[in-house]
Design an enzyme around this catalytic site. Structure first.
Site, PDB file in Angstrom:
ATOM      1  N   GLY A   9       0.858  -1.187   0.000  1.00  0.00           N
ATOM      2  CA  GLY A   9       0.000   0.000   0.000  1.00  0.00           C
ATOM      3  C   GLY A   9       0.895   1.238   0.000  1.00  0.00           C
ATOM      4  N   GLY A  11       0.021   4.338  -0.429  1.00  0.00           N
ATOM      5  CA  GLY A  11      -0.789   5.555  -0.266  1.00  0.00           C
ATOM      6  C   GLY A  11      -0.122   6.505   0.708  1.00  0.00           C
ATOM      7  N   ARG A  82     -10.477   6.294   6.272  1.00  0.00           N
ATOM      8  CA  ARG A  82     -11.788   6.809   6.686  1.00  0.00           C
ATOM      9  C   ARG A  82     -12.136   8.101   5.962  1.00  0.00           C
ATOM     10  NH1 ARG A  82     -12.319   7.306  13.050  1.00  0.00           N
ATOM     11  NH2 ARG A  82     -10.055   7.469  13.139  1.00  0.00           N
ATOM     12  N   ASN A  95     -11.709  -3.622   3.747  1.00  0.00           N
ATOM     13  CA  ASN A  95     -10.296  -3.813   4.072  1.00  0.00           C
ATOM     14  C   ASN A  95      -9.955  -5.263   4.413  1.00  0.00           C
ATOM     15  OD1 ASN A  95      -9.770  -1.209   3.484  1.00  0.00           O
ATOM     16  ND2 ASN A  95      -9.525  -0.496   5.582  1.00  0.00           N
ATOM     17  N   VAL A 118      -1.163  -2.022   9.714  1.00  0.00           N
ATOM     18  CA  VAL A 118      -1.605  -0.647  10.002  1.00  0.00           C
ATOM     19  C   VAL A 118      -3.066  -0.457   9.584  1.00  0.00           C
ATOM     20  CG1 VAL A 118      -1.191   1.803   9.444  1.00  0.00           C
ATOM     21  CG2 VAL A 118       0.755   0.247   9.722  1.00  0.00           C
ATOM     22  N   HIS A 175      -7.572  -0.417  18.955  1.00  0.00           N
ATOM     23  CA  HIS A 175      -7.302   0.883  18.323  1.00  0.00           C
ATOM     24  C   HIS A 175      -8.621   1.381  17.735  1.00  0.00           C
ATOM     25  CE1 HIS A 175      -5.177   3.963  16.173  1.00  0.00           C
ATOM     26  NE2 HIS A 175      -5.396   3.436  14.988  1.00  0.00           N
TER      27      HIS A 175
END
Ligand code: APR
Length: 309
Positions: A9, A11, A82, A95, A118, A175
């Site tokens: 990823g 991003g 989000r 996800n 993550v 989390h």
């Protein structure tokens, strides 16, 4: 021997992490994404900064899992972030597919790696990554507590006008909205914050830390936090690469510790080259234990939702 970190990823979080690793010179970086040519572009950009940083890291981008072979650490940041009004849990189904696929693809070519997850909702995604990888539990760890603690440290430091580096904090549990910041273990150079701030202020700071991710999502409007999450993942990856034996709050597989069985949740752990080398069991009081159980129940509920139970 040179170390290698693959980031799945490329991003905002993935690229920020690639930059931190390359800047530190700790390891070479392989940046993977499904988006064509994008990881290659970001890797090239970061590579061209290495001479300016005096770094010997090599950074490459790829769309081929084979290129992630022989990684020491794999960080999964792939998935969707989000948007305003969304909780981390709203990302569950989309996800889950991404993380399952990523975890099962990387392990074939990096059988000895430590995986750091993550992607949100992080504790659930870490459990999925562990299941999909077939790795021992110690080699799959979730990033959450380091970030949540850093947020609390920041707000405490601002409130007291001291360096954030001198504030320590411990946040346990999932989390998510049920995370468990522990004021008893939050100190300024060893001085408990309860002796420096009244309880209303402490509660206010804890509330802001708990809401820290949503506060940033609300400000950005598009996308979610990336710099602090990347810094938190970097601290964990560094602890593995350098076998530092750091004590960090991370999502780890609990097999009876804290009375929780068969579930990933945030607890203090010692991180070294083997991943989670030890789970540290704090003596929690009754209220803290209840809050941790509640947080664990909410992680479990999401896993059951995903499994259609
Ligand atoms: N395989 C690999 N990469 C993928 C896949 C997949 N199946 N699906 C999506 N991606 C990539 C996207 O192409 C994108 O580049 O994951 C990247 C995610 O990047 P961003 O959208 O910028 O999201 P980011 O802010 O980095 O957050 C990623 O970390 O903190 C969490 O909640 C956050 O779950 C989110 C994750």
């Amino acid at each position: 021997m040179r170390k290698k970190v693959s980031i799945i990823g490329a991003g905002n979080v993935g690229a920020s992490l690639a930059q931190l690793i390359a800047h530190s010179g700790l390891a070479d970086v392989m940046l993977f994404d499904i988006a064509e040519s994008m990881p290659q572009g970001k890797a090239l950009d970061i590579s061209e900064a290495c001479p300016l940083w005096g770094s010997s890291s090599f950074v490459r981008g790829t769309n081929d899992y084979q290129d992630t072979e022989c990684s020491d650490v794999i960080v999964i940041t792939a998935g969707f972030p989000r948007r305003p009004g969304m909780s981390r849990d709203d990302l569950l189904y989309a996800n889950a597919e991404v993380v399952r696929e990523s975890a099962s693809r990387v392990v074939g070519v990096s059988p000895n790696a430590v995986i750091i997850v993550v992607t949100n909702p992080m504790d659930v995604m870490t459990q999925l990554a562990w299941q999909a990888s077939g790795f021992p539990t110690r080699r799959v760890i979730g990033m959450g507590g380091v970030l949540d603690s850093a947020r609390l440290r920041t707000f405490v430091a601002w409130e007291l006008g001291v360096s954030p580096a001198d504030v320590e904090a411990m946040v346990l549990g999932g989390h998510g909205d049920e995370m468990l910041p522990l004021p008893r273990f939050t100190t300024v150079k060893g001085v408990p914050i309860a002796t420096l701030l009244d309880s209303t202020r402490v509660e206010g700071l804890i509330g802001r830390a708990r809401n820290g991710g949503a506060e940033i999502v609300g400000l950005l409007k598009h996308g979610s936090a990336c710099y602090a999450p990347a810094a938190a993942a970097f601290q964990m990856a560094k602890a593995v690469l350098l076998d530092e034996k750091r004590l960090l709050p991370c999502s780890a597989y609990l097999d009876g510790q804290y009375g929780i069985i068969g579930l990933y949740a945030g607890v203090p752990v010692i991180i070294g080259k083997e991943g989670v080398e030890r789970i540290v069991e704090l003596k929690l009081d009754e209220a803290e234990m209840k809050a941790l159980e509640k947080s664990a129940r909410s992680i479990k509920a999401l896993i059951e939702k995903l499994e259609g139970r």
